[in-house]
Design a protein around this motif. Structure first.
Motif, short mmCIF file in Angstrom:
data_model
loop_
_atom_site.label_atom_id
_atom_site.label_comp_id
_atom_site.label_asym_id
_atom_site.label_seq_id
_atom_site.Cartn_x
_atom_site.Cartn_y
_atom_site.Cartn_z
N UNK A 164 24.79 5.52 31.69
CA UNK A 164 25.05 4.86 30.41
C UNK A 164 25.28 3.38 30.59
N UNK A 165 26.05 3.02 31.60
CA UNK A 165 26.30 1.60 31.85
C UNK A 165 24.99 0.88 32.18
N UNK A 166 24.15 1.53 32.98
CA UNK A 166 22.89 0.90 33.38
C UNK A 166 21.97 0.72 32.18
N UNK A 167 21.78 1.78 31.38
CA UNK A 167 20.85 1.69 30.26
C UNK A 167 21.36 0.76 29.17
N UNK A 168 22.69 0.76 28.92
CA UNK A 168 23.22 -0.16 27.92
C UNK A 168 23.08 -1.61 28.37
N UNK A 169 23.32 -1.85 29.66
CA UNK A 169 23.15 -3.21 30.18
C UNK A 169 21.71 -3.66 30.02
N UNK A 170 20.75 -2.82 30.40
CA UNK A 170 19.34 -3.18 30.28
C UNK A 170 18.94 -3.36 28.82
N UNK A 171 19.43 -2.47 27.94
CA UNK A 171 19.08 -2.56 26.52
C UNK A 171 19.61 -3.83 25.88
N UNK A 172 20.84 -4.20 26.23
CA UNK A 172 21.42 -5.39 25.63
C UNK A 172 20.84 -6.67 26.24
N UNK A 173 20.48 -6.62 27.51
CA UNK A 173 19.77 -7.77 28.08
C UNK A 173 18.40 -7.91 27.42
N UNK A 174 17.76 -6.78 27.15
CA UNK A 174 16.47 -6.82 26.45
C UNK A 174 16.65 -7.43 25.06
N UNK A 175 17.74 -7.07 24.38
CA UNK A 175 18.04 -7.65 23.07
C UNK A 175 18.16 -9.17 23.16
N UNK A 176 18.90 -9.64 24.16
CA UNK A 176 19.08 -11.08 24.33
C UNK A 176 17.76 -11.79 24.57
N UNK A 177 16.92 -11.21 25.41
CA UNK A 177 15.64 -11.83 25.75
C UNK A 177 14.69 -11.83 24.56
#
Length: 687
Positions: A164-177
């Motif tokens: 969960x930590x990994x996918x949320x981090x990737x998803x929110x970084x994707x949002x920022x980008x």
């Protein structure tokens, strides 16, 4: 008449803070009682209750700043507890499994989301990618279920939480980008700023927080101050993550990992953290989630319904596929797959953050002056409906899988004969009473809430009316320390001809399995080194006895160094004290280092399938020179020395000098002398 006049002045939505708080407390109290009869998970009940009383339901309570604040604290609390409950050795062992699952549960929804957004819903590519990011993110809304059922350290839960930590981090970084690219704000320095801020915040949380916590807990014993300090660390970690461009829940989870080794499972502080979170913060969050649900979105327009149905169907399918791939990759059971699916299928926190950001990004305007948003209003409405659906699926799936795992674990425990722990704590000193209780709770099985006995023995030859009052005060203090960790302690007050005789009598009366008592030094020439009373006790009693010298709080100990003599495995009580050290390893976060001769070490090492990364094994004949241990012992170590009565199999001549060595060379360290059960008749010549 005065009362009725106030009732007539009540308007909806409620504005009186007392009535609002009272209503929410009644819901928190009543929901589990009512829903247990209907076989509905209480988490789902709280969400439904929030929808009923919220602005889109009966409009009893608005989702104002107070609800948002409490809900935010509850969400951070869930993530913090998930990090705090982890067995760090298992987490490290399963870290690559969490990474694989995190990539599964990110990439599968991402791929399906992009295809659905671009080809089914007809969104532009940036909007489709951002929609896919909503699919990938997840919220551990069902984590309290696995925690309540006692399987928070199961492999499936560890994998799901780490993923969960990994996918949320990737998803929110994707949002920022994506937002940066859609608005034209991505340049060469963007990636450097993002990487540096993320690494800096993670470094501060994981490396600085443990040092601060260790220093604070070592110098502050006040329970209220310790709890407030923990809360401050949670919110500070969340804010640091927010400043770095990550979602605050990532910082809260990392704070839990950082404080994991500082807060043992059986400690009073851990009990307070879980109690307050489950009673107040987490229910407020769930009720706040329910207030977001607008059932009228079903009837608003067809596009919202279409988007909601596509999102619900694809998200459920994608998360199930990720759980299925994880099951097949790591050969997990069907129930473990169900738990992983349940924990990963709910979408609340990161999903809401992403959809609100996408909705507020305006790319331009139509000819009619209508704003062109990165995510349309239909996605916003569909997301609200999707939250209700995924939370429902998550709670039911997690409840089913976790219940089956808990039942199977209980059956496995029943198959193995388990002897109950009955630990006696003779008390005579207020300064060491709390630490003696803490050590006793750490040595017993975490699930057992009984089996602790506190004894204050009074010499009946001494006529002092204040002794009984002081003794009862000491016993009350010990009982309160046990109760703060949700343990029941029986208080015993005895008059006898001597203290040792009183302790031995209680050992026989209560079927005591272990004694934990303070260390007393005997400085008389030719004495035993541990005091006449302790020597008499060992002579007349043959149960595992721990003499404890607490120089620092047990929770701040980083390593336990265990010195084992040759042939210790041949003694009758070998497995008994070894089991207590296994409990110590399970209930605390400190490492255990065994020092023993090669012939004995093979009996200390567990079988390959049961080895833990918490334990180290050093072959050493340190009994020939005990003072050499001063070079091995660090500041926050606790030294454990396995002793023997005289003329028994594992007795070494150096044992007679151990108490003196401890006082001379290790006075600045905590240490424990272990006298195991030994075969043979007990008499007072064993020392």
């Amino acid at each position: 008449m005065f009362l009725f006049a106030h009732i007539d002045s009540i308007t909806l939505p409620l504005e009186d803070p007392i009535l609002k708080f009272l209503l929410i407390l009644v819901i928190i109290l009543a929901a589990p009682l009512l829903l247990n009869k209907l076989k509905i998970p209480y988490l789902l009940g709280l969400i439904i209750a929030g929808a009923v009383i919220g602005p889109h339901g009966l409009n009893l309570v608005l989702r104002d700043s107070s609800i948002i604040l409490s809900g935010t604290a509850g969400l951070l609390y869930i993530m913090f507890l998930s990090g705090l409950d982890m067995d760090m050795s298992d987490f490290k062992k399963n870290s690559w499994r969490s990474l694989i699952f995190g990539l599964y549960t990110f990439c599968v929804p991402l791929g399906l989301g992009i295809l659905a957004g671009y080809y089914i819903l007809g969104f532009p590519i940036y909007s489709s990618i951002l929609l896919a990011g909503l699919f990938a993110s997840q919220t551990l809304i069902a984590y309290p279920i696995v925690s309540k059922l006692g399987i928070s350290r199961d492999k499936a839960v560890t994998i799901a939480v780490g993923g969960t930590v990994i996918t949320d981090t990737l998803a929110l970084l994707l949002l920022t980008v994506i937002v940066g690219m859609a608005t034209g704000n991505v340049d060469e320095t963007f990636w450097w700023r993002l990487s540096a801020s993320v690494l800096l915040s993670i470094g501060i949380i994981l490396f600085l927080f443990p040092l601060l916590a260790h220093w604070f807990f070592k110098h502050c014993s006040d329970s209220v101050s310790q709890y407030i300090f923990v809360l401050a660390m949670v919110f500070l970690g969340a804010y640091l993550a927010h400043m770095a461009g990550l979602e605050p829940i990532i910082g809260a989870f990392l704070s839990g990992l950082a404080l994991n080794r500082q807060i043992p499972r059986t400690s009073p502080l851990m009990n307070r953290i879980e109690f307050v979170g489950n009673a107040i913060f987490i229910p407020f969050f769930l009720i706040g989630v329910g207030m977001l649900i607008d059932y009228r979105a079903f009837f608003r327009d067809w596009e919202s319904i279409e988007v909601a149905l596509v999102m619900i169907a694809l998200i459920t399918l994608a998360k199930f596929l990720a759980a299925y791939f994880t099951q097949k990759t790591f050969r997990l059971s069907n129930d473990q797959r169900t738990v992983i699916f349940g924990l990963s299928s709910a979408h609340v926190a990161a999903t809401l953050a992403a959809v609100m950001v996408g909705y507020n990004v305006i790319l331009g305007h139509t000819a009619d002056g209508e704003p062109i948003r990165l995510l349309s209003e239909s996605v916003l409405n569909g997301t609200i409906l999707m939250i209700l659906a995924t939370c429902t699926v998550s709670t039911f799936a997690t409840q089913r899988g976790a219940h089956n795992i808990a039942m199977r674990n209980a059956q496995d425990d029943d198959k193995e004969p388990q002897e109950e722990d009955h630990i006696l704590i003779p008390l005579a000193n207020e300064q060491t009473a709390y630490e003696l209780v803490c050590l006793s709770m750490t040595l017993k099985k975490a699930k057992e809430r009984n089996g602790l006995y506190a004894l204050n023995a009074i010499d009946n030859k001494v006529e002092d009316p204040n002794l009984e009052k002081q003794g009862r005060k000491l016993l009350d203090m010990a009982a309160q320390a046990a109760a703060s960790a949700d343990n029941y302690m029986q208080q015993l007050l005895r008059y006898d001809v001597n203290i040792a005789n009183a302790i031995v009598s209680v050992v026989k009366e209560r079927n005591i399995s272990d004694i934990v008592m303070g260390m007393h030094h005997d400085r008389t020439p030719g004495g035993s080194g541990i005091g006449r009373m302790a020597a008499d006790l060992l002579g007349y009693s043959n149960v595992t006895t721990f003499f404890y010298h607490p120089e620092q709080p047990l929770t701040t100990v980083k390593r336990h160094l265990v010195i084992v003599p040759e042939k210790a495995e041949k003694e009758a009580g070998f497995q008994l004290w070894m089991q207590k050290l296994r409990n110590l390893a399970e209930n605390s976060s400190a490492r255990i280092v065994f020092y023993a001769p090669a012939s004995t070490m093979q009996y200390l090492r567990p079988s390959r399938g049961k080895r833990s990364s918490k334990a180290e094994y050093v072959v050493s004949d340190c009994w020939d020179d005990l003072t050499a241990l001063t070079y091995e012992t660090k500041r926050d170590d606790c030294l454990w020395v396995v002793m023997s009565r005289r003329d028994r199999l594992s007795y070494h001549p150096a044992m007679s000098k151990v108490p003196g060595y401890m006082e001379q060379f290790f006075a600045g360290h905590s240490f424990v002398l272990i006298y195991p059960v030994q075969a043979g008749d007990t008499d007072n010549r064993y020392l």
